[in-house]
Scaffold this motif. Sequence first.
Motif, PDB file in Angstrom:
ATOM      1  N   CYS A 177       0.860  -1.181   0.000  1.00 43.16           N
ATOM      2  CA  CYS A 177       0.000   0.000   0.000  1.00 43.16           C
ATOM      3  C   CYS A 177       0.897   1.232   0.000  1.00 43.16           C
ATOM      4  O   CYS A 177       1.802   1.335   0.833  1.00 43.16           O
ATOM      5  CB  CYS A 177      -0.891   0.012   1.246  1.00 43.16           C
ATOM      6  N   PRO A 178       0.703   2.176  -0.921  1.00 43.14           N
ATOM      7  CA  PRO A 178       1.560   3.356  -0.965  1.00 43.14           C
ATOM      8  C   PRO A 178       1.601   4.135   0.348  1.00 43.14           C
ATOM      9  O   PRO A 178       2.604   4.784   0.665  1.00 43.14           O
ATOM     10  CB  PRO A 178       0.931   4.205  -2.080  1.00 43.14           C
ATOM     11  N   MET A 179       0.519   4.057   1.123  1.00 38.45           N
ATOM     12  CA  MET A 179       0.467   4.756   2.406  1.00 38.45           C
ATOM     13  C   MET A 179       0.894   3.857   3.578  1.00 38.45           C
ATOM     14  O   MET A 179       0.882   4.284   4.728  1.00 38.45           O
ATOM     15  CB  MET A 179      -0.941   5.284   2.656  1.00 38.45           C
ATOM     16  N   GLY A 180       1.255   2.610   3.288  1.00 39.33           N
ATOM     17  CA  GLY A 180       1.672   1.708   4.355  1.00 39.33           C
ATOM     18  C   GLY A 180       0.569   1.394   5.335  1.00 39.33           C
ATOM     19  O   GLY A 180       0.812   1.179   6.526  1.00 39.33           O
ATOM     20  N   GLU A 181      -0.664   1.311   4.858  1.00 39.61           N
ATOM     21  CA  GLU A 181      -1.820   1.145   5.742  1.00 39.61           C
ATOM     22  C   GLU A 181      -1.797  -0.179   6.499  1.00 39.61           C
ATOM     23  O   GLU A 181      -2.371  -0.289   7.581  1.00 39.61           O
ATOM     24  CB  GLU A 181      -3.114   1.279   4.929  1.00 39.61           C
ATOM     25  N   SER A 182      -1.133  -1.176   5.965  1.00 38.56           N
ATOM     26  CA  SER A 182      -1.046  -2.471   6.645  1.00 38.56           C
ATOM     27  C   SER A 182       0.263  -2.625   7.426  1.00 38.56           C
ATOM     28  O   SER A 182       0.688  -3.738   7.725  1.00 38.56           O
ATOM     29  CB  SER A 182      -1.192  -3.617   5.637  1.00 38.56           C
ATOM     30  N   GLY A 183       0.893  -1.504   7.723  1.00 36.41           N
ATOM     31  CA  GLY A 183       2.104  -1.530   8.531  1.00 36.41           C
ATOM     32  C   GLY A 183       3.372  -1.840   7.764  1.00 36.41           C
ATOM     33  O   GLY A 183       4.393  -2.199   8.352  1.00 36.41           O
ATOM     34  N   GLU A 184       3.337  -1.685   6.423  1.00 43.46           N
ATOM     35  CA  GLU A 184       4.536  -1.958   5.631  1.00 43.46           C
ATOM     36  C   GLU A 184       5.678  -1.008   5.999  1.00 43.46           C
ATOM     37  O   GLU A 184       6.842  -1.378   5.982  1.00 43.46           O
ATOM     38  CB  GLU A 184       4.230  -1.816   4.132  1.00 43.46           C
ATOM     39  N   TYR A 185       5.323   0.227   6.320  1.00 47.07           N
ATOM     40  CA  TYR A 185       6.324   1.186   6.805  1.00 47.07           C
ATOM     41  C   TYR A 185       5.628   2.218   7.686  1.00 47.07           C
ATOM     42  O   TYR A 185       4.420   2.420   7.607  1.00 47.07           O
ATOM     43  CB  TYR A 185       7.050   1.873   5.641  1.00 47.07           C
ATOM     44  N   HIS A 186       6.423   2.858   8.548  1.00 49.90           N
ATOM     45  CA  HIS A 186       5.915   3.912   9.420  1.00 49.90           C
ATOM     46  C   HIS A 186       6.817   5.134   9.299  1.00 49.90           C
ATOM     47  O   HIS A 186       7.980   5.031   8.892  1.00 49.90           O
ATOM     48  CB  HIS A 186       5.872   3.453  10.875  1.00 49.90           C
ATOM     49  N   THR A 187       6.273   6.274   9.674  1.00 49.49           N
ATOM     50  CA  THR A 187       7.004   7.528   9.482  1.00 49.49           C
ATOM     51  C   THR A 187       6.972   8.384  10.741  1.00 49.49           C
ATOM     52  O   THR A 187       6.159   8.176  11.644  1.00 49.49           O
ATOM     53  CB  THR A 187       6.384   8.340   8.327  1.00 49.49           C
ATOM     54  N   LEU A 188       7.853   9.371  10.760  1.00 48.67           N
ATOM     55  CA  LEU A 188       7.860  10.398  11.801  1.00 48.67           C
ATOM     56  C   LEU A 188       7.839  11.750  11.112  1.00 48.67           C
ATOM     57  O   LEU A 188       8.693  12.047  10.278  1.00 48.67           O
ATOM     58  CB  LEU A 188       9.108  10.285  12.674  1.00 48.67           C
ATOM     59  N   VAL A 189       6.848  12.575  11.441  1.00 48.19           N
ATOM     60  CA  VAL A 189       6.756  13.929  10.887  1.00 48.19           C
ATOM     61  C   VAL A 189       7.556  14.859  11.786  1.00 48.19           C
ATOM     62  O   VAL A 189       7.376  14.859  13.011  1.00 48.19           O
ATOM     63  CB  VAL A 189       5.287  14.392  10.802  1.00 48.19           C
ATOM     64  N   TYR A 190       8.436  15.658  11.185  1.00 49.70           N
ATOM     65  CA  TYR A 190       9.307  16.496  12.007  1.00 49.70           C
ATOM     66  C   TYR A 190       9.209  17.994  11.681  1.00 49.70           C
ATOM     67  O   TYR A 190       9.837  18.826  12.347  1.00 49.70           O
ATOM     68  CB  TYR A 190      10.765  16.031  11.883  1.00 49.70           C
ATOM     69  N   ASP A 191       8.386  18.364  10.699  1.00 49.16           N
ATOM     70  CA  ASP A 191       8.223  19.784  10.377  1.00 49.16           C
ATOM     71  C   ASP A 191       7.004  19.938   9.466  1.00 49.16           C
ATOM     72  O   ASP A 191       6.503  18.962   8.907  1.00 49.16           O
ATOM     73  CB  ASP A 191       9.472  20.318   9.672  1.00 49.16           C
ATOM     74  N   GLY A 192       6.539  21.163   9.325  1.00 49.62           N
ATOM     75  CA  GLY A 192       5.409  21.416   8.445  1.00 49.62           C
ATOM     76  C   GLY A 192       4.656  22.667   8.834  1.00 49.62           C
ATOM     77  O   GLY A 192       5.013  23.359   9.789  1.00 49.62           O
ATOM     78  N   PRO A 193       3.594  22.974   8.093  1.00 51.13           N
ATOM     79  CA  PRO A 193       2.850  24.221   8.281  1.00 51.13           C
ATOM     80  C   PRO A 193       2.356  24.470   9.703  1.00 51.13           C
ATOM     81  O   PRO A 193       2.319  25.624  10.147  1.00 51.13           O
ATOM     82  CB  PRO A 193       1.671  24.066   7.304  1.00 51.13           C
ATOM     83  N   LEU A 194       1.964  23.431  10.422  1.00 50.36           N
ATOM     84  CA  LEU A 194       1.441  23.629  11.774  1.00 50.36           C
ATOM     85  C   LEU A 194       2.527  23.581  12.847  1.00 50.36           C
ATOM     86  O   LEU A 194       2.254  23.851  14.019  1.00 50.36           O
ATOM     87  CB  LEU A 194       0.374  22.572  12.092  1.00 50.36           C
ATOM     88  N   PHE A 195       3.745  23.270  12.461  1.00 49.92           N
ATOM     89  CA  PHE A 195       4.858  23.191  13.416  1.00 49.92           C
ATOM     90  C   PHE A 195       5.474  24.575  13.607  1.00 49.92           C
ATOM     91  O   PHE A 195       5.863  25.222  12.635  1.00 49.92           O
ATOM     92  CB  PHE A 195       5.931  22.227  12.916  1.00 49.92           C
TER      93      PHE A 195
END
Length: 225
Positions: A177-195
């Motif tokens: 799944c491109p979004m990793g919905e089945s746990g294929e990969y996970h991410t950490l967000v470290y910056d962005g508009p609300l940060f």
Amino acid sequence: MRKKVVLSWSGGKDSCLALDVLIKQGYEVACLLTTVPQEIGRTFGHGEKTDLIKLQAISLSIPAEFIYCTFEDYSERFVSDLRKIIDKYGVTGIAYGDLYLDGHREWGEKTAEEAGLEAVYPLWMEEKDSLKALGAFVESGYKAKVIRVRENVLDDSWLGKELDHDFLSKIEAEPVCPMGESGEYHTLVYDGPLFSQPIQLGSPEIIQLETTNKLEFGEYRLAAK
């Protein structure tokens, strides 16, 4: 009056996108809620250090709340702590970043109902739209790194990759799944508009957690925008 919700928070791209959509839809997100199994002392979904979740919360100016539980009493503790969140923040709903897995939604709706809350799914979509959703994240201005992969699906070369256009094209070619919905990969967000401040990450090393490999950062702090 704006609806006030608690957001189930993993620290990754899905929960970050959910936060962004909720705010744009006029919701007030009262706090970020993260489960921490006592057996491992890390976040349930991503195996992340709670200190990094706390840094995200500081940068987002939204309080972080943690549910400390065991695998056996996960649902029971989740509901009981949700009731405490209602008393503390006056929320009327709980939002989840799930995309399309019916089993996840059924659990979330059941849990919300037991706590007396409305279940909100701001990202809910059909599975075929997951690539489009990843593209939306890439274009959103948020910055995230891959911090965990299932070793029988993606190898260690994916760890540390930025979620950018190059990532988008390469993950599309993989049988996942491109979004990793089945746990294929996970991410950490470290910056962005609300940060208000980016999280500076350093001293990475690869460790093993169960059947996954995890990118562990030995150094992390809030930096100047």
